[in-house]
Each structure stands twice: as structure tokens, then as C-alpha cells.
Design an enzyme around this catalytic site. Structure first.
Site, PDB file in Angstrom:
ATOM      1  N   HIS A 357       0.803  -1.230   0.000  1.00  0.00           N
ATOM      2  CA  HIS A 357       0.000   0.000   0.000  1.00  0.00           C
ATOM      3  C   HIS A 357       0.826   1.266   0.000  1.00  0.00           C
ATOM      4  O   HIS A 357       0.271   2.354   0.145  1.00  0.00           O
ATOM      5  CB  HIS A 357      -0.915   0.046   1.222  1.00  0.00           C
ATOM      6  N   LYS A 548      -8.187  13.832   4.686  1.00  0.00           N
ATOM      7  CA  LYS A 548      -7.312  12.661   4.682  1.00  0.00           C
ATOM      8  C   LYS A 548      -6.322  12.829   5.816  1.00  0.00           C
ATOM      9  O   LYS A 548      -6.259  13.897   6.427  1.00  0.00           O
ATOM     10  CB  LYS A 548      -6.560  12.555   3.347  1.00  0.00           C
ATOM     11  N   ARG A 549      -5.523  11.780   6.116  1.00  0.00           N
ATOM     12  CA  ARG A 549      -4.474  11.948   7.117  1.00  0.00           C
ATOM     13  C   ARG A 549      -3.580  13.130   6.732  1.00  0.00           C
ATOM     14  O   ARG A 549      -3.385  13.424   5.548  1.00  0.00           O
ATOM     15  CB  ARG A 549      -3.636  10.662   7.224  1.00  0.00           C
ATOM     16  N   LYS A 554       1.060  14.394   1.124  1.00  0.00           N
ATOM     17  CA  LYS A 554      -0.296  14.696   0.648  1.00  0.00           C
ATOM     18  C   LYS A 554      -0.485  16.193   0.403  1.00  0.00           C
ATOM     19  O   LYS A 554      -1.471  16.615  -0.187  1.00  0.00           O
ATOM     20  CB  LYS A 554      -1.328  14.177   1.644  1.00  0.00           C
ATOM     21  N   THR A 656      -8.497   6.668  -1.843  1.00  0.00           N
ATOM     22  CA  THR A 656      -9.863   6.144  -1.964  1.00  0.00           C
ATOM     23  C   THR A 656     -10.859   7.264  -1.673  1.00  0.00           C
ATOM     24  O   THR A 656     -11.983   7.227  -2.161  1.00  0.00           O
ATOM     25  CB  THR A 656     -10.099   4.968  -0.992  1.00  0.00           C
ATOM     26  N   LYS A 660     -14.562   8.392  -3.360  1.00  0.00           N
ATOM     27  CA  LYS A 660     -15.785   8.719  -2.608  1.00  0.00           C
ATOM     28  C   LYS A 660     -16.296  10.101  -2.990  1.00  0.00           C
ATOM     29  O   LYS A 660     -17.500  10.319  -3.163  1.00  0.00           O
ATOM     30  CB  LYS A 660     -15.510   8.666  -1.093  1.00  0.00           C
TER      31      LYS A 660
HETATM   32  C1  26W Z   1       4.015   0.312   9.772  1.00  0.00           C
HETATM   33  C2  26W Z   1       3.498   1.689   9.643  1.00  0.00           C
HETATM   34  C3  26W Z   1       2.548   1.798   8.520  1.00  0.00           C
HETATM   35  C4  26W Z   1       1.211   1.756   8.780  1.00  0.00           C
HETATM   36  C5  26W Z   1       0.312   1.848   7.755  1.00  0.00           C
HETATM   37  C6  26W Z   1       3.020   1.911   7.231  1.00  0.00           C
HETATM   38  C7  26W Z   1       2.128   1.994   6.205  1.00  0.00           C
HETATM   39  C8  26W Z   1       0.777   1.961   6.464  1.00  0.00           C
HETATM   40  C9  26W Z   1      -0.226   2.012   5.345  1.00  0.00           C
HETATM   41  C10 26W Z   1       0.310   1.254   4.174  1.00  0.00           C
HETATM   42  C11 26W Z   1      -0.626   3.397   5.027  1.00  0.00           C
HETATM   43  C12 26W Z   1      -1.873   3.440   4.177  1.00  0.00           C
HETATM   44  O1  26W Z   1      -2.969   3.464   4.693  1.00  0.00           O
HETATM   45  N1  26W Z   1      -1.707   3.494   2.845  1.00  0.00           N
HETATM   46  C13 26W Z   1      -2.814   3.871   1.999  1.00  0.00           C
HETATM   47  O2  26W Z   1      -3.511   2.727   1.544  1.00  0.00           O
HETATM   48  C14 26W Z   1      -4.662   3.098   0.813  1.00  0.00           C
HETATM   49  C15 26W Z   1      -5.416   1.826   0.477  1.00  0.00           C
HETATM   50  O3  26W Z   1      -4.710   1.076  -0.456  1.00  0.00           O
HETATM   51  C16 26W Z   1      -4.280   3.886  -0.419  1.00  0.00           C
HETATM   52  O4  26W Z   1      -5.454   4.302  -1.060  1.00  0.00           O
HETATM   53  C17 26W Z   1      -3.448   5.101  -0.044  1.00  0.00           C
HETATM   54  O5  26W Z   1      -2.981   5.756  -1.196  1.00  0.00           O
HETATM   55  C18 26W Z   1      -2.283   4.669   0.832  1.00  0.00           C
HETATM   56  O6  26W Z   1      -1.587   5.799   1.318  1.00  0.00           O
END
Ligand code: 26W
Length: 812
Positions: A357, A548-549, A554, A656, A660
Site C-alpha cells: 500500500h 485525509k491523514r 499529501k 480512496t 468517494k
Molecule cells: C508500519 C506503519 C505503517 C502503517 C500503515 C506503514 C504503512 C501503512 C499504510 C500502508 C498506510 C496506508 O494506509 N496506505 C494507503 O492505503 C490506501 C489503500 O490502499 C491507499 O489508497 C493510499 O494511497 C495509501 O496511502
């Protein structure tokens, strides 16, 4: 649709009263809104439970091939509205609400969000559960039953304050504790070498915790099928330290209990930067081990052998958080079930698949070898052996190329030795996917390039989607009703039917109705802004939304730079015919992410100045809506005119929220990044505002020696904006407050190229204004956006996974 007897309004009403008395324990006449909500939920729970038992019996009898979706996060939000819609109980529940002098909408807000996730990845998992149930895929989600979900955000003096989220404190009607179902999960200790040639090594663990199952039921829409989300709670094994307990040393007994039960206490609020903490590693292993033990137990129960495991079981890794599962399945097969290493490895590769992701290098999980040795010594040993065999294989492909092997290795040896979890996931899976076309291409060109050379067919794309039940039918009842009237109700299950709206974009009467729905949704959003921030905004202004976060990549800060440039331009020509705008932000900053928190503060500081400057006559407002989450998003999405998707090209894996917002009739202003590109392809270049550098241009600029200071000097508008921030125009009581922030752009390299994209962004914003002056022209494009969103249903995504990754037939 004819109502089944159990869903007739009168029946629902009497069931609600029954539950008020027998489950909630209040007299129906004295019930509060919360009481009525609980009783209505109990009515839904009963129906769901019946569907569940039937579906489960069916799958067992069929010995169906199933997919198990392992995810650290499920960002579910509220369940009531979704469950009532799925069960066709909405009319009955609305009537029951009326009997208790309230409305269903007001009951629904009594429910707490289940916020067991951070952002995109967690919400995607929740949309996938909805789709898996709806398309009838034999499936289960597995995760952690955090006692505390994502922190609640409030704002004090412009700054983010975090509050704990004890979402389950007073219980939830949607979970079913499975008290009989628990598995031991072990940690620490050491490994004793094998006694004989056939005996496996023995893991002498140091501690053990029980994983106890709590099931949440996931209703499918337009089907009797439901799916299960099984969440694990950590409990100290009951025999634990009875000695301390019996001898009256309660403090020690409690300490011991805490040491184990803390595993499922709290969700780590970091998205995209690994916490690197031992407790996080324990969480990952805890839920992965319990889930795989459960999967094997079910398989053995149905088949009596593990030999055919890969024919019946697909396990999906949602990012690398459960990637330790590759080593855990090997351990269970080899150590506990005495399977030969080679046979076990062949099964493992067929069972697992993995979604990446994020490309952000700092977000890729690695664990120090020393930590893993301490927490999971047997797994480390297994990882070393997998790595040894793998590298031996790879060496045959490129003999003598040490760099190749060093890059492929599961162990990063460049500094402190670390286990690369993404490499473990790739090596242990038969399919690896990214989440948008661009992201999947970049994966094989960058972080997985060496793996793609070895196994080109392993890599694929599964573009994300969102569930139209929650994000259109539930969130936007006004638009849903309009769609039902014009194209029928089928879009809920076949979102491509939205394409039938296309000809209506030129239909003036339809545009007028469409605009009226949007106006009502904006009034609702304006009311939410008033109650949550005190800021008055004009529902007839253009609602410009970035939710968003908060993260540097971003580029919420780029949005702020534009707001300030607009403010300055308006002050220079106060009597010009400005298009009134409301700029809406929402999002949480990770607790430890100082720059993200600073950006939140700047948004507030800019808002304080702009919102009170009488010279603007209310034509520019800035509002930061606190505590962004699923339920807040359900109010924001339908009320947006403009969707800000402005990440540096090549950094946002998919997005995503972009889907929406477009589905709810917002036009996108965005970079050529993530799924924006596919949105552009679906809606057409004329119906989207694309600006900025493209991914290859970003790379070229960085390689060619980017000089942000020069960009600034050549653009007086940009210079005036940065001077104002750095000079304290928005922080008069502390003029130097944002000096560091501005320095990071001018002198710190401007890593995400805000300054490079600024001019192109401001020009795109001018095109937005020009179009918005003609409401009907705007509406035509907004309608074209809704019409183009058929592809972005998570049903489509799930059916692609089912066919190309999991090899499972849906059983609608
Ligand atoms: C380990 C720390 C950590 C925690 C969460 C690293 C990375 C993440 C996720 C991968 C972050 C995340 O939510 N990524 C998002 O995933 C969405 C669903 O696929 C995408 O639409 C977003 O672009 C992406 O930033």
C-alpha cells in the site's frame, strides 16, 4: 420489493419494544435515544445471526475454498444504518423510531464509530468486507480487537489534542464473543536444536498469551450471505501466576496480567511510519498466529489433512503487518504438524498473497534482527533458512552479482541487521499487487524491480474501490433517491449502471435537481461545520475539500499556500468579482509527527485571520473539521464541490477518498498520481483539473538538482505567500512560529516539491473558479463524474482479486 413479515413496520416496532424490556432493561415509554438505538440494533442482530448460522453451515457442508483477509486494521465506522439497509429493515426501524419520538438518523448518531484503523488501508479493508459478503465470497476477515481505537482529535488553541477512544467500553451490539474459542500465542525464549534427523527443533518459549475470538458479523447487500470479521483479544492464560494471586500478591499478579493483555489494548496511530516498537511486533505476531491456527483448525476439521491446504485456503496479507505469517505457517506445518520443509514451503507459497500500500521508503517495515531474536527466535531461524534457500536460487540467475543478492536478501545488512518484511511477503506469496495502475507499475520499477526480474508473473495490479452502499446510498440519500428515480436501484450492486447518467449531463431539468441535492448536502455540511467549529460558512460558496491523514506528501501545505495567495489577491482587489469559497480541511496527524501537527496549527492560524477579515466580506473561509473519521466523512463527501487530491506525483499509492468524493459529485483538482489517473480516464480530461509535475518529471527534477529558492525568487506571488507565513502575518503573537516550516521548503530541499507545483496549482484553481461561475456547466461535469465512477466499486476490486489472486468463485 415486498417486505418479509419480520420486516413489516409493526413487527419491527414490537420487536424493538421487546428488546427495550428484555435486553436493554428499560420501560419502552422511558427509553432514551441511546436505549432505542440499542434495541433497534438488537433486532438487526437477531436477523444477522440467523443468516450467519445458515451461511456458515452451507460453507462447511460445501467445504468451500475460502479467503482469509489478514489486516491489522478495519476502519468500520458505524454499523446500524448499513445493517438495516442490508436487512431491508429501514422502513420498519424508521417507524419504530417515530413511535419513540425520534428519527432514525438521530438514533444512528448515538452509535460510536468502530475506529480500528488509521486511514486508507483500514477503510479499504472495511469496504472489502462489505463487498466480500455482498458478492458472496466465502471469506473471513481477521484482525485485533483493540480496546482503544484511533484516538479522538479535538482542537485547542489551533492545536491537535489526542483523546483515548474506549469505543467498546459500554459494549457493542455487533460483536459475538466466542468464549470457547481461544489459541495460545507464545513469545521469547530460545530454540533447542533437533534431537534426531526427523525431529523439528523445539521452541522453548518464555511467555504465553491466550487469543480469544470476538466475531463481528458483516451483512451482504441484496443477498442472505453474511461474512465474519474475527477479532482477537489478548488474555493472560487463566493458570497464569496463580501463585502470586493465591499468596495475595495482587500487584504482581496484575502486573503479570497486564504484561500480556496489553497486546490488544491500543491501535498504533501511525500510518506510514513504522513505530519500531516491540509491542507492535508482538501485536503483529499475536493476531497473525491466532488467525493461522484458527484457519488450520478449521481446515483439519473439514478435511482431516493439511496436504490439500492450498486447494482450499487463500490467505491475504494486507500490507506487511501480518507478513510474519509466512514464517508462522512454516513453523506450524514443520514443527507442529511434522511436514517436510520442502512440502511446507510449496504449500506456503500457494496459500499467501500480498498487497503493498505504499512506496514511501520510510513506511516499509523492517525489524531489527536482535529484536526478532528476542521476541520470535524460532521465526528468525525460519526466516534465515527461507533466505538461504532463496538467495541460493537467485544466485543461479545472476552468478557473481553480489549487489543483486544484497538487494534481494530478506536481511538488510547495510547497518544494524534488519528483517525486511516486504521481502518476506514477496518471497512467501504467489501474487503481489499494488493498489492502482501507476502504483503497481512503480512497484516493479522501483522497490521490487529485482524480484520482478526473477518472477515477472507474480506482480499485478488491483485498483482500489469503495463500497457504494456506504459511500453513496447511505451517505447521500438525496442523490441516491435521484439516481433511483432516473436509472433504477440496481447501481447499488452494479455500479457500472451509473454510466446511464451520462446523457443526463445535458438535461437541464436533471442538472437543476442534481444541484438542489448538492445544495441540501452543503447545508447539512455547513451545519456540521457550525456545530463542530463555530465557523459560519455560506452553502452557496464553492466547497473546496481536502480530507485525509495529515502528511507532508499529501501536501495540505500546498493547499494552504494557495489559500494565502487567494487571500492576498483578494486584499489587493477587494471589489473584484471573486467566486466565494469555503476551504475545508479534516484529518488527524500521527501523535509523534511534529510537522503534520504544525500544519494543522497553520491551517487554524490562517483561518483565524482570513475568517475575520471584514474586507473579504465572507467570500473566503477556512474551516478545519475536527476528528475526521468514517462518520464525519459520511457528512463531508456529499457536500463537497471540489476534491483536493494533490500529492506529489508518484507518492500516493491510490487514494480512496478521491473515489468517494467523485462518486458524490465533486470535481477533482489533482496531480497525475495514484488512482487520480484512472479517475481521469473514466471521467474524461475535460471533467477533471489535472496540474503539476508528472512522476517522471518529479524524478528528473530531483535528479537534476532542484532549487526551491530559485523557484520562489522567480514567482512574486509565491514569495509574498512565504514571506507572510515566515513574517508572522498569521501568528502575530509569535511571529517566528512558522519560520522552520518555511525554511524546510526554501532551505530544507522542499522534498515534496510544493514550490515546483505551486504555479500550476494556482492556475488550475483559477480554472475551477471560472467554471463554477456557470453552475449548469459545473453540474454537467459533476454529473459526468458520478457517471464515470462505475469502475471504483469495491465489488469490482474484490471480484478481480477473487479471479486473479485467490482463485475463488463467488457464490451469490
Ligand atoms: C508500519 C506503519 C505503517 C502503517 C500503515 C506503514 C504503512 C501503512 C499504510 C500502508 C498506510 C496506508 O494506509 N496506505 C494507503 O492505503 C490506501 C489503500 O490502499 C491507499 O489508497 C493510499 O494511497 C495509501 O496511502
Amino acid at each position: 420489493m415486498t417486505a418479509k413479515p419480520s420486516s413489516s413496520p409493526a413487527t419491527v416496532g414490537s420487536l424493538v419494544d421487546h428488546h427495550l424490556l428484555s435486553t436493554v432493561g428499560v420501560a419502552p415509554a422511558a427509553a432514551s435515544h441511546a436505549d432505542v438505538m440499542h434495541a433497534v440494533a438488537q433486532v438487526a442482530r437477531e436477523s444477522l445471526s440467523r443468516r450467519w448460522v445458515e451461511g456458515d453451515a452451507h460453507d462447511r457442508k460445501q467445504r468451500a475454498r475460502r479467503v482469509y483477509y489478514l489486516s491489522m486494521e478495519f476502519l468500520i465506522g458505524r454499523t446500524l444504518g448499513n445493517a438495516l439497509a442490508a436487512l431491508d429493515l429501514e422502513a420498519g426501524a424508521a417507524a419504530a423510531a417515530q413511535q419513540h419520538a425520534t428519527r432514525l438518523e438521530d438514533l444512528a448518531t448515538e452509535e460510536k464509530d468502530a475506529a480500528l484503523g488509521n486511514g486508507g488501508l483500514g477503510r479499504l479493508a472495511a469496504c472489502f468486507l462489505d463487498s466480500m459478503a455482498t458478492v458472496g465470497l466465502p471469506s473471513m476477515g481477521y484482525g485485533i480487537r483493540y480496546e482503544f481505537g484511533m484516538f479522538a482529535q479535538s482542537i485547542q488553541g489551533g492545536r491537535q489534542i489526542e483523546h483515548p477512544d474506549p469505543w467498546v467500553e459500554d459494549g457493542t451490539p455487533w460483536e459475538f464473543p466466542r468464549s470457547a474459542l481461544s489459541y495460545p500465542v507464545r513469545f521469547g525464549g530460545w530454540v533447542e536444536q533437533a534431537e534426531g534427523p526427523d525431529a523439528p527443533p523445539a521452541w522453548r518459549h518464555a511467555g504465553e498469551v491466550a487469543a480469544k475470538a470476538y466475531d463481528m458479523v458483516v451483512p451482504g447487500h441484496g443477498t442472505e450471505r453474511v461474512s465474519t470479521l474475527r477479532l482477537w483479544k489478548a488474555m493472560a492464560p487463566s493458570q497464569i501466576d496463580l501463585h502470586a494471586f493465591n499468596s495475595g500478591d495482587y500487584a504482581r499478579a496484575a502486573e503479570y496480567k497486564n504484561e500480556f493483555e496489553n497486546i490488544s489494548w491500543v491501535l498504533y496511530p501511525n500510518d506510514s511510519t513504522p513505530a519500531g516498537r516491540e509491542l507492535r511486533l508482538r501485536q503483529e505476531y499475536f493476531f497473525t498466529s491466532a488467525s493461522i491456527q484458527d484457519i488450520l483448525a478449521r481446515h483439519l476439521d473439514e478435511h482431516g489433512t493439511l496436504a490439500n491446504l492450498a486447494d482450499r485456503v487463500a490467505i491475504h496479507l494486507n500490507d506487511t503487518h501480518p507478513a510474519i505469517g509466512v514464517a508462522e505457517l512454516m513453523r506450524l506445518l514443520v514443527d507442529e504438524h511434522r511436514m517436510a520443509w520442502g512440502a511446507a514451503w510449496a504449500l506456503t507459497g500457494r496459500v499467501f498473497s500480498y498487497t503493498n500500500h505504499t512506496l514511501m521508503p520510510e513506511a516499509l517495515e523492517t525489524w531489527p534482527v536482535a529484536l526478532m531474536q528476542q521476541v520470535l527466535p524460532r521465526h528468525l531461524q525460519i526466516i534465515f533458512r527461507i533466505n538461504h534457500d532463496f538467495l541460493a536460487d537467485a544466485a543461479r540467475r545472476k552468478p557473481g552479482d553480489d549487489g543483486f543478492l544484497r538487494r534481494l536478501s530478506l536481511i538488510d545488512e547495510s547497518g544494524e541487521r534488519r528483517v525486511r518484511m516486504a521481502h518476506l511477503a514477496v518471497v512467501g506469496s504467489h501474487k503481489v499487487n499494488g493498489v492502482s495502475a501507476l502504483h503497481s507499475d512503480l512497484l516493479v520499477q522501483t522497490i521490487f524491480a529485482d524480484f520482478a526480474l526473477l518472477w515477472p508473473d507474480r506482480f499485478t495490479n488491483m485498483t482500489n474501490g469503495v463500497t457504494p452502499r456506504r459511500w453513496l446510498a447511505q451517505a447521500n440519500p438525496g442523490l441516491a433517491a435521484l439516481l433511483d428515480q432516473r436509472i433504477g436501484r440496481g447501481w447499488r450492486l452494479r455500479l457500472d449502471e451509473l454510466a446511464r447518467l451520462r446523457p443526463l449531463a445535458t438535461d437541464a431539468a436533471f442538472r437543476t435537481e442534481f444541484l438542489a441535492v448538492k445544495r441540501a448536502n452543503k447545508a447539512r455540511l455547513a451545519a456540521h461545520i457550525r456545530t463542530s467549529t463555530g465557523i459560519e460558512v455560506d452553502p452557496d460558496s464553492l466547497f473546496d475539500v481536502q480530507v485525509k491523514r495529515i502528511h507532508e506528501y499529501k501536501r495540505q501545505l500546498l493547499n494552504v499556500l494557495h489559500v494565502i495567495s487567494r487571500y492576498q489577491a483578494m486584499l489587493a482587489a477587494p471589489d473584484a468579482d471573486w467566486v466565494p469559497r469555503t476551504v475545508v480541511f479534516a484529518g488527524k496527524a500521527a501523535s509523534s509527527y511534529a510537522m503534520a501537527k504544525n500544519i494543522i496549527r497553520l491551517i487554524h492560524d490562517v483561518g483565524s485571520v482570513v475568517n475575520h477579515d471584514a474586507r473579504l466580506r465572507g467570500r473566503l473561509k477556512v474551516a478545519f473539521i475536527p476528528n475526521y473519521g468514517v462518520s464525519v466523512a459520511e457528512v463531508i463527501m456529499p457536500g463537497a464541490d471540489l476534491s483536493e487530491q494533490i500529492s506529489t506525483a508518484g507518492t500516493e499509492a491510490s487514494g480512496t477518498g478521491n473515489m468517494k468524493l467523485a462518486m458524490n459529485g465533486a470535481l477533482t483538482i489533482g496531480t497525475d498520481d495514484g488512482a487520480n489517473i484512472e479517475i481521469r480516464q473514466q471521467v474524461g480530461d475535460d471533467n477533471i483539473f489535472i496540474f503539476g509535475l508528472k512522476t517522471p518529471e518529479v524524478a528528473a527534477l530531483k535528479n537534476g538538482g532542484y532549487q526551491p529558492l530559485r523557484v520562489c525568487e522567480q514567482n512574486p506571488v509565491l514569495k509574498a505567500v512565504l514571506d507572510a507565513i515566515a513574517g508572522g502575518v498569521f501568528s502575530a503573537e509569535e511571529p517566528a512560529r512558522y519560520r522552520g516550516l518555511v525554511d524546510s521548503l526554501l532551505w530544507g530541499g522542499d522534498h515534496y516539491l510544493l514550490l515546483a507545483d505551486f504555479d500550476s496549482y494556482v492556475q488550475a484553481q483559477a480554472r475551477v473558479d471560472a467554471l463554477y461561475r456557470d453552475r449548469h456547466a459545473w453540474a454537467a461535469k459533476a454529473i459526468a463524474n458520478v457517471a464515470g465512477m462505475g469502475l471504483f466499486s469495491s465489488d469490482r476490486t474484490i471480484l478481480e482479486y477473487a479471479r486473479e489472486v485467490w482463485n475463488i468463485d463467488p457464490q451469490r
